[in-house]
Each structure stands twice: as structure tokens, then as C-alpha cells.
Design an enzyme around this catalytic site. Structure first.
Site, PDB file in Angstrom:
ATOM      1  N   TRP A   1      11.225   7.324 -51.563  1.00  0.00           N
ATOM      2  CA  TRP A   1      10.382   6.094 -52.100  1.00  0.00           C
ATOM      3  C   TRP A   1      11.287   4.716 -51.518  1.00  0.00           C
ATOM      4  O   TRP A   1      12.216   4.508 -52.216  1.00  0.00           O
ATOM      5  CB  TRP A   1      10.057   6.286 -53.409  1.00  0.00           C
ATOM      6  CG  TRP A   1       8.799   5.324 -53.835  1.00  0.00           C
ATOM      7  CD1 TRP A   1       7.506   5.521 -53.619  1.00  0.00           C
ATOM      8  CD2 TRP A   1       9.273   3.979 -54.490  1.00  0.00           C
ATOM      9  NE1 TRP A   1       6.893   4.560 -54.265  1.00  0.00           N
ATOM     10  CE2 TRP A   1       7.717   3.433 -54.810  1.00  0.00           C
ATOM     11  CE3 TRP A   1      10.264   3.254 -54.948  1.00  0.00           C
ATOM     12  CZ2 TRP A   1       7.582   2.335 -55.243  1.00  0.00           C
ATOM     13  CZ3 TRP A   1       9.998   1.939 -55.440  1.00  0.00           C
ATOM     14  CH2 TRP A   1       8.571   1.537 -55.686  1.00  0.00           C
TER      15      TRP A   1
ATOM     16  N   LYS B   1      -6.564   2.639 -63.697  1.00  0.00           N
ATOM     17  CA  LYS B   1      -6.884   3.834 -62.954  1.00  0.00           C
ATOM     18  C   LYS B   1      -7.563   3.466 -61.741  1.00  0.00           C
ATOM     19  O   LYS B   1      -7.102   4.199 -60.816  1.00  0.00           O
ATOM     20  CB  LYS B   1      -7.722   4.877 -63.971  1.00  0.00           C
ATOM     21  CG  LYS B   1      -7.212   5.510 -65.071  1.00  0.00           C
ATOM     22  CD  LYS B   1      -6.096   6.755 -64.884  1.00  0.00           C
ATOM     23  CE  LYS B   1      -4.749   6.239 -64.343  1.00  0.00           C
ATOM     24  NZ  LYS B   1      -3.947   6.046 -65.623  1.00  0.00           N
TER      25      LYS B   1
ATOM     26  N   ASN C   1      18.959   8.848 -54.940  1.00  0.00           N
ATOM     27  CA  ASN C   1      17.594   8.410 -56.075  1.00  0.00           C
ATOM     28  C   ASN C   1      18.234   7.185 -56.887  1.00  0.00           C
ATOM     29  O   ASN C   1      19.281   7.527 -57.246  1.00  0.00           O
ATOM     30  CB  ASN C   1      17.056   9.394 -56.764  1.00  0.00           C
ATOM     31  CG  ASN C   1      15.977   8.972 -57.736  1.00  0.00           C
ATOM     32  OD1 ASN C   1      15.431   7.604 -57.496  1.00  0.00           O
ATOM     33  ND2 ASN C   1      15.747   9.673 -58.863  1.00  0.00           N
ATOM     34  N   GLY C   2      17.556   5.977 -56.573  1.00  0.00           N
ATOM     35  CA  GLY C   2      18.011   5.002 -57.604  1.00  0.00           C
ATOM     36  C   GLY C   2      18.253   3.578 -56.467  1.00  0.00           C
ATOM     37  O   GLY C   2      17.920   3.712 -55.384  1.00  0.00           O
TER      38      GLY C   2
ATOM     39  N   HIS D   1     -13.605 -17.201 -70.377  1.00  0.00           N
ATOM     40  CA  HIS D   1     -12.512 -18.108 -69.970  1.00  0.00           C
ATOM     41  C   HIS D   1     -11.844 -17.831 -68.773  1.00  0.00           C
ATOM     42  O   HIS D   1     -10.978 -18.329 -68.338  1.00  0.00           O
ATOM     43  CB  HIS D   1     -11.431 -18.162 -70.869  1.00  0.00           C
ATOM     44  CG  HIS D   1     -11.847 -18.195 -72.410  1.00  0.00           C
ATOM     45  ND1 HIS D   1     -12.006 -19.779 -72.869  1.00  0.00           N
ATOM     46  CD2 HIS D   1     -12.108 -17.422 -73.608  1.00  0.00           C
ATOM     47  CE1 HIS D   1     -12.819 -19.554 -73.968  1.00  0.00           C
ATOM     48  NE2 HIS D   1     -12.670 -18.470 -74.423  1.00  0.00           N
TER      49      HIS D   1
ATOM     50  N   GLU E   1      -5.260   2.027 -59.178  1.00  0.00           N
ATOM     51  CA  GLU E   1      -4.191   2.816 -58.807  1.00  0.00           C
ATOM     52  C   GLU E   1      -4.635   3.985 -57.623  1.00  0.00           C
ATOM     53  O   GLU E   1      -3.884   4.195 -56.576  1.00  0.00           O
ATOM     54  CB  GLU E   1      -3.587   3.757 -59.818  1.00  0.00           C
ATOM     55  CG  GLU E   1      -2.602   3.188 -60.783  1.00  0.00           C
ATOM     56  CD  GLU E   1      -2.131   3.989 -61.992  1.00  0.00           C
ATOM     57  OE1 GLU E   1      -1.093   4.217 -62.153  1.00  0.00           O
ATOM     58  OE2 GLU E   1      -3.258   4.602 -62.599  1.00  0.00           O
TER      59      GLU E   1
ATOM     60  N   ARG F   1       6.239  12.796 -57.403  1.00  0.00           N
ATOM     61  CA  ARG F   1       6.923  11.642 -57.744  1.00  0.00           C
ATOM     62  C   ARG F   1       6.643  10.664 -56.950  1.00  0.00           C
ATOM     63  O   ARG F   1       7.080   9.488 -57.319  1.00  0.00           O
ATOM     64  CB  ARG F   1       8.536  11.913 -57.825  1.00  0.00           C
ATOM     65  CG  ARG F   1       8.948  13.082 -58.663  1.00  0.00           C
ATOM     66  CD  ARG F   1      10.327  13.347 -58.335  1.00  0.00           C
ATOM     67  NE  ARG F   1      11.477  12.470 -58.849  1.00  0.00           N
ATOM     68  CZ  ARG F   1      12.054  12.627 -59.764  1.00  0.00           C
ATOM     69  NH1 ARG F   1      11.862  13.562 -60.794  1.00  0.00           N
ATOM     70  NH2 ARG F   1      13.065  11.727 -60.060  1.00  0.00           N
TER      71      ARG F   1
ATOM     72  N   CYS G   1      12.423   8.843 -55.737  1.00  0.00           N
ATOM     73  CA  CYS G   1      12.779   9.984 -54.527  1.00  0.00           C
ATOM     74  C   CYS G   1      13.305  11.276 -55.385  1.00  0.00           C
ATOM     75  O   CYS G   1      13.392  11.234 -56.474  1.00  0.00           O
ATOM     76  CB  CYS G   1      14.213   9.237 -54.017  1.00  0.00           C
ATOM     77  SG  CYS G   1      14.040   7.528 -53.433  1.00  0.00           S
TER      78      CYS G   1
ATOM     79  N   GLU H   1      -6.763   0.219 -69.199  1.00  0.00           N
ATOM     80  CA  GLU H   1      -6.583   1.490 -68.648  1.00  0.00           C
ATOM     81  C   GLU H   1      -7.539   1.800 -67.506  1.00  0.00           C
ATOM     82  O   GLU H   1      -6.922   2.432 -66.666  1.00  0.00           O
ATOM     83  CB  GLU H   1      -6.383   2.300 -69.889  1.00  0.00           C
ATOM     84  CG  GLU H   1      -6.278   3.687 -69.280  1.00  0.00           C
ATOM     85  CD  GLU H   1      -5.055   4.252 -68.397  1.00  0.00           C
ATOM     86  OE1 GLU H   1      -4.155   3.337 -68.220  1.00  0.00           O
ATOM     87  OE2 GLU H   1      -5.145   5.372 -67.815  1.00  0.00           O
TER      88      GLU H   1
ATOM     89  N   LYS I   1       5.267   8.607 -59.404  1.00  0.00           N
ATOM     90  CA  LYS I   1       5.166   9.100 -60.847  1.00  0.00           C
ATOM     91  C   LYS I   1       6.235   8.834 -61.867  1.00  0.00           C
ATOM     92  O   LYS I   1       5.912   8.322 -62.918  1.00  0.00           O
ATOM     93  CB  LYS I   1       5.123  10.475 -60.627  1.00  0.00           C
ATOM     94  CG  LYS I   1       4.891  11.085 -62.003  1.00  0.00           C
ATOM     95  CD  LYS I   1       3.316  11.159 -62.377  1.00  0.00           C
ATOM     96  CE  LYS I   1       3.026  11.818 -63.552  1.00  0.00           C
ATOM     97  NZ  LYS I   1       1.778  11.203 -64.116  1.00  0.00           N
TER      98      LYS I   1
HETATM   99  C1  G6P Z   1       4.214   4.986 -63.045  1.00  0.00           C
HETATM  100  C2  G6P Z   1       3.158   5.777 -62.802  1.00  0.00           C
HETATM  101  C3  G6P Z   1       2.140   5.686 -64.117  1.00  0.00           C
HETATM  102  C4  G6P Z   1       2.867   5.559 -65.545  1.00  0.00           C
HETATM  103  C5  G6P Z   1       4.178   4.449 -65.426  1.00  0.00           C
HETATM  104  C6  G6P Z   1       5.007   4.637 -66.647  1.00  0.00           C
HETATM  105  O1  G6P Z   1       3.740   3.699 -62.616  1.00  0.00           O
HETATM  106  O2  G6P Z   1       2.358   5.875 -61.805  1.00  0.00           O
HETATM  107  O3  G6P Z   1       1.145   6.418 -64.272  1.00  0.00           O
HETATM  108  O4  G6P Z   1       2.084   5.159 -66.432  1.00  0.00           O
HETATM  109  O5  G6P Z   1       5.036   4.854 -64.092  1.00  0.00           O
HETATM  110  O6  G6P Z   1       5.574   5.928 -66.734  1.00  0.00           O
HETATM  111  P1  G6P Z   1       6.237   6.566 -67.622  1.00  0.00           P
HETATM  112  O7  G6P Z   1       6.799   8.082 -67.375  1.00  0.00           O
HETATM  113  O8  G6P Z   1       7.373   5.780 -68.395  1.00  0.00           O
HETATM  114  O9  G6P Z   1       5.012   6.992 -68.603  1.00  0.00           O
END
Ligand code: G6P
Length: 607
Positions: free
Chosen positions: A74, A483, A98-99, A502, A486, A27, A2, A479, A602
């Protein structure tokens, strides 16, 4: 997650509020709303979905008013509907949050028992009811807030306005960030400095438990014991221009292409190339005394930590534990004296990582933090602050912050190794030399953009995709898969190449692209054997390797991506580029929302 903005302005504030919300879009959110005070009364517009829906409503039905609060939501409690969107209005108070209010059920039951009814399913509305009840009992706005804050458990950043008070904004924070912006005859509240960037760069960061009372003329801040406090006003250094896509179609694309520059910028702070030394800020504790490193992070930052584990153990010979933050505290980790806890985070606000940090602090660990936002909560609670200088990262999927984290972590590993007497000067000189080569190697990797774009349809058509790697390329496989998941919504799994047989091997047929990350080196032949197991079952292999690797094993692949020859130390940084570009182009081919993928946020400020 949020986003919050509040403005005490000189003229109508709605346009500025919506522009502020646009800067907070990164965000992640699924509904939005704005409320102002007009002739002493609240007036509000809210909409499901993207900000454009809210903007359309405002175009048809404009919202005047010189004071206002606005929010991108959010969803946590309750679906992303208009009724659940903030601001919530109850009686004479309206607020955005927010929270998560963890004791909301108990509070809601208490309020319901008094005959109060709720217009939404949110935990936030409970806060509005609590404040409204205090106002009804005859308290003024400030006394009402003071009475309610101690009743809230969980995490919150709040911005509130009161009917009939068009020169008063109240903000409060606990576990979620909130800043106060100082203007000329105007004052502001915001989730971050970026939200306020075009209006002011003068920022006071509220600390845990702080609450603030703003008018156009003055700002008063109180701590959790309601004692007046002074919080330093700093110049944020962020400008509206920093959140511009430039010539790029998406922020994510821009951020991928920024990597050579921002990694160079980051390394500049950590390397002394002429002396052949890494140079970190001097910690308040003795690195030579560190007996164990505990790394905690989430998402992409966690994968940077996985790579760092290889480096810390290889160079400094210090044992490393690593956990995702959401699991860490609950497994009762053994944290012995002499331990260093290392937290990696782009935002510095991720709730689970922050909670893990505080747990480690309470357990007597030294705290090191690698963050991209130097004013964040984690940065402020560190014994050793190691900033990444990636600049604001707006795309939800992390790219440039990741490679900058790797750069910092490599330098840190070398520094720890030296402190522990495990790194001779000539080896350190070599490390510095190779790290300094990273920006050029990243450039060379980016030169394969068009080629990767051409192979996107192969992956875009798939239902499942596998990524394989060994050693530090295993986290890169994780990773790569993250990606792709996501931003393209294709199911993808990263696996240690040797572990594939496995389980995941059962998935392989000619509809499953398998991305193999295998630079030449000691593990190459073993990974190639796993690649052959894939080929034998009809899997379609995309091999990411260097010229020598492709010459040896490229024949069995449907496509190859040739990375520049580079030292193993910087391979994780360089090989991040093709997996980022592949995910990016697949998402573009599928037409998904690259910068704000569905359901993702974010900055994840709830547990
Ligand atoms: C969210 C974002 C990711 C990020 C993760 C950790 O899931 O979408 O891109 O890697 O949070 O966030 P941070 O700010 O702690 O790296």
C-alpha cells in the site's frame, strides 16, 4: 495496509506465498511481489495493481524455490509502480516491509553520499541498502540485521532473505504487526495469523522491538536488547474457511448479514439475561473511581465511540472526551488522575490509535480496549480487554465489527453506571433485556435488503449525498456517509440535522438525495422540521424510521425504509443496517470494488 508472508518450505513455495497474499488482500494494497531463492540466487516477480496481475506473470514465468518472501504494498513513499513494489533486492539481501521508516531521507542521503544508487523511491529500499552495506563490510546476515535495526526510526515489520542462505528467514517488528508460524519441518512469517491459516495455527506473536531468526528446524526470538526471549506459542483458532464468501457476492455483504449472529455471540460474553445483569471482565482497577473517560479511535470505530459518549454520559454520568486518534496526541489533552482511556479498534493495530494508547499509558491513565482481534497490539497493552466476537472482518469498510463494538460499549456503559452507583437494578435489567433483543431486530432490519437494493439507483446517480440525524443518530449519519464514500466514491456528508442550516443547506437541490435517520422518539419532531427544510428546497428525502415515524412524516419522502420498533438503546445497531445496505447496493450498482475500495486499507499501520 502492506501484507507480509515468508515461507521456509519443504517444496516449491510460490503458490503458497501467493495464496497467503490473497488472504492478506483485505488489508488493502496497490502492487504485489514475490521473491524466492533458486540455486542460491534471488528470483523475483512483481506487478502493479491486483494480485491477478502478479499471478499472470507467474503463470508465464513460474518461480521455483523452497524459500520465499512475498508482499502486498500500500503505497506510502513512491507511486504504486513495479519498481516500487517489494521485495527489494540490494546485493545479497532481499526484503519486504510494512510501515514507514521516518528517518529514511537522512539514511538515504547518507547512503547516496557513499555513491549508492536507488532503484525505487521507497523508504524500504534504504533498509535493504543498510543491510547490504553491513554484509559487504563482512558481517554475516544476523550480525548485519542486528547492526541495522537500531538505526531505523518509525514503524516496521520486516521479512528478509539472504543470497546463498536457503534455510534462513529473518523477521523484525516495531510498531507494525508480525507473527511467526510454526510448521512441521517448515516455518513461516506473516502479517497476521490469517495469512498463515491453512499452513499452521501455531503462532508466536512478536512483541515490540523483537526480531526473529527462522530456519526449518528452529526459531530463535530476540528482544530489542538482542537478548534471547521466549514468546508464547498459541493456537490462532483462525481457519482458511473463515475467509470464505460463502454464498455471498462480496465479503462486505456476507459481513452485513452475519450481524445478528455475531452481535448475539458478542453479547453472550457480556450479558447474564437470567440475572438481568451485564457481566464484564473484572478490571485490575476500580471502575467506581473512574472520573472521566477519554475515547480515542479512527474511522468507523470512532463513530462507535461517538455513540458510546451518549451512553456513558447518560447512564454513568461520567464526562467523556472523544477524539480521532490522529489529532489526539497533538492537542496536548489534559489527562488527570482517575481517568480511563478507552480505545476502540477492529484491528487493534491502527497506528494512530496505538500511539494514543501509549501516550495515555505514559500519562497514567487506565487503559480499556474494545478490539476485534484479541491477539492484537492494543489487546496486549490493555488493563481491561473487551473483545468483540465478530470473527475476521475482511471487507475494508467495517460493518459487523461496528455493531459488535456498539453492543460491547452499551454493556460497558451499563457496567460503569452500576459501579458508580448510577444504575438501579431494575434499570440494568431493562438494559440487558433490550440488548438481548438486538439480534432479532437486526434480522428484521436485514429483511429490507431488496427494497434498499431497488432504491440504490436514486443514490448511485447523485454527485453529493447528505445524511442527517440527531442525538445518537447523528453518529449514524456520519457512519452512513462514510460507508457511501468509502465504497461508492460518491461525495457524502453526515450532519447533525439541526446544524444543516448552518451550511450544507446551500447544497440542496433536486439532485441531492438526503438520507434522514429519524426513529420516533423525543427528537423525532425536531428532525422532521429539518427534513421539511430540505423538502422545501427540492431535496429528495429518503426517510429511515419506524412505522410510526413513517406514518407521520413519510409523505414528504421519495422513499422510506421501515425499521422495526426497538428500544432507543439498540437503535444505533439496528439503523446501522440500512445505511450499510444502501452503501453496498449503490457501490454494486456503480460497479466499484466493494471489498477493496481504491486507496483504502483495512488495517492502517502508518500514521
Ligand atoms: C480503516 C478502515 C476502516 C476502519 C478504520 C479504523 O480506515 O478502512 O474501516 O474503521 O481504519 O480501523 P480500526 O481497525 O482501528 O477499527
Amino acid at each position: 495496509m502492506c501484507g507480509i508472508i515468508g515461507i521456509l518450505g519443504k517444496g516449491d513455495v510460490t503458490d503458497q506465498l501467493v495464496a497467503g497474499l490473497r488472504r492478506l488482500e483485505y488489508r488493502g494494497y496497490d502492487s504485489a511481489g514475490v521473491c524466492t531463492i533458486v540455486d542460491g540466487h534471488f528470483d523475483r516477480r512483481r506487478a502493479e495493481g491486483k494480485l491477478d496481475n502478479l499471478a499472470k506473470k507467474l503463470a508465464i514465468d513460474p518461480l521455483p524455490g523452497h524459500i520465499g518472501i512475498a508482499h502486498t504494498r500500500w503505497a506510502t513513499h513512491g507511486a504504486p509502480t513495479e519498481d516500487n513494489a517489494h521485495p527489494h533486492i540490494v546485493g545479497d539481501v532481499t526484503l519486504v516491509h510494512n510501515g514507514i521508516i521516518e528517518n529514511f531521507k537522512e539514511l538515504r542521503d547518507e547512503l547516496s553520499a557513499e555513491g549508492r544508487s536507488f532503484a525505487s523511491q521507497t523508504d524500504t529500499e534504504v533498509v535493504a541498502h543498510l543491510v547490504a552495506r553491513e554484509l559487504e563490510r563482512g558481517k554475516g546476515p544476523i550480525e548485519a540485521v542486528k547492526a541495522v535495526l537500531p538505526r531505523l526510526h518509525g514503524a516496521f515489520a520486516l521479512a528478509m532473505m539472504f543470497k546463498g542462505h536457503d534455510n534462513l528467514l529473518v523477521g523484525a517488528r516495531l510498531g507494525a504487526p508480525l507473527v511467526v508460524g510454526l510448521g512441521e519441518g517448515e516455518n513461516y512469517l506473516g502479517s497476521d495469523a490469517l495469512a498463515l491459516a491453512p499452513m499452521t495455527q501455531k503462532i508466536a506473536y512478536l512483541e515490540e522491538g523483537d526480531w526473529a531468526v527462522l530456519s526449518r528446524e528452529k526459531i530463535e526470538i530476540f528482544d530489542r536488547d538482542n537478548k534471547p526471549v521466549t514468546r508464547e506459542v498459541t493456537l490462532s483458532g483462525v481457519s482458511g474457511a473463515m475467509i470464505d464468501k460463502g454464498n455471498h457476492r462480496h465479503f462486505m455483504q456476507k459481513e452485513i448479514f452475519e450481524q445478528p449472529v455475531v452481535v448475539a455471540q458478542t453479547l453472550q460474553a457480556y450479558l447474564k439475561p437470567l440475572d438481568g445483569k451485564v457481566a464484564l471482565p473484572i478490571p485490575e482497577f476500580d471502575l467506581a473511581e473512574v472520573k472521566r473517560v477519554t475515547i480515542v479511535a479512527c474511522g468507523t470505530s470512532y463513530y462507535a465511540g461517538l455513540v458510546a459518549k451518549y451512553w456513558f454520559e447518560k447512564f454513568a454520568r461520567v464526562p467523556v472526551d472523544i477524539d480521532v486518534a490522529s489529532e489526539f496526541r497533538y492537542r496536548e489533552p489534559v489527562l488527570e488522575p482517575g481517568g480511563l482511556a478507552l480505545f476502540i479498534s477492529q484491528s487493534g493495530e491502527t497506528a494512530d490509535t496505538l500511539a494514543a494508547l501509549r501516550h495515555c499509558r505514559a500519562e497514567g491513565q487506565k487503559i480499556a480496549v474494545v478490539v476485534n482481534v484479541p491477539t492484537s497490539s492494543m489487546a496486549r497493552e490493555a488493563d481491561l480487554l473487551l473483545p468483540t466476537n465478530a470473527g475476521p472482518e475482511i471487507g475494508v469498510a467495517s460493518t459487523k465489527a461496528f455493531t459488535c463494538q456498539l453492543a460491547v460499549l452499551a454493556a460497558f456503559a451499563a457496567n460503569l453506571a452500576r459501579a458508580k452507583g448510577k444504575m438501579p437494578a431494575d434499570e440494568e435489567r431493562e438494559i440487558v433485556k433490550h440488548l438481548a433483543e438486538a439480534p432479532a431486530a437486526l434480522n428484521a432490519a436485514l429483511a429490507h435488503d431488496e427494497e434498499i437494493e431497488k432504491m440504490a439507483p436514486l443514490v448511485a446517480a447523485a454527485r453529493d449525498v447528505l445524511y442527517l440525524g440527531r442525538g445518537p443518530d447523528y453518529p449514524m449519519a456520519l457512519e452512513g456517509a462514510l460507508k457511501l464514500k468509502e465504497i461508492s466514491y460518491i461525495h457524502a456528508e453526515g450532519y447533525a440535522a439541526g446544524e444543516m442550516k448552518h451550511g450544507p443547506i446551500a447544497l440542496i437541490d433536486d439532485s441531492v438525495p438526503v438520507i434522514v435517520i429519524a426513529p420516533s422518539g423525543p427528537l423525532f419532531e425536531k428532525t422532521v422540521s429539518n427534513m421539511q427544510e430540505v423538502a422545501a428546497r427540492g431535496g429528495r428525502i429518503v426517510l429511515i424510521s419506524d412505522a410510526a415515524g413513517i406514518a407521520k412524516a413519510g409523505e414528504g419522502a421519495v422513499a422510506t425504509i421501515e425499521m422495526p420498533d426497538c428500544h432507543p438503546l439498540i437503535q444505533p445497531l439496528v439503523y446501522a443496517v440500512p445505511v450499510q445496505l444502501l452503501a453496498y447496493h449503490v457501490a454494486v450498482a456503480k460497479g466499484t470494488d466493494v471489498d477493496q475500495p481504491r486507496n483504502l486499507a483495512k488495517s492502517v499501520t502508518v500514521e
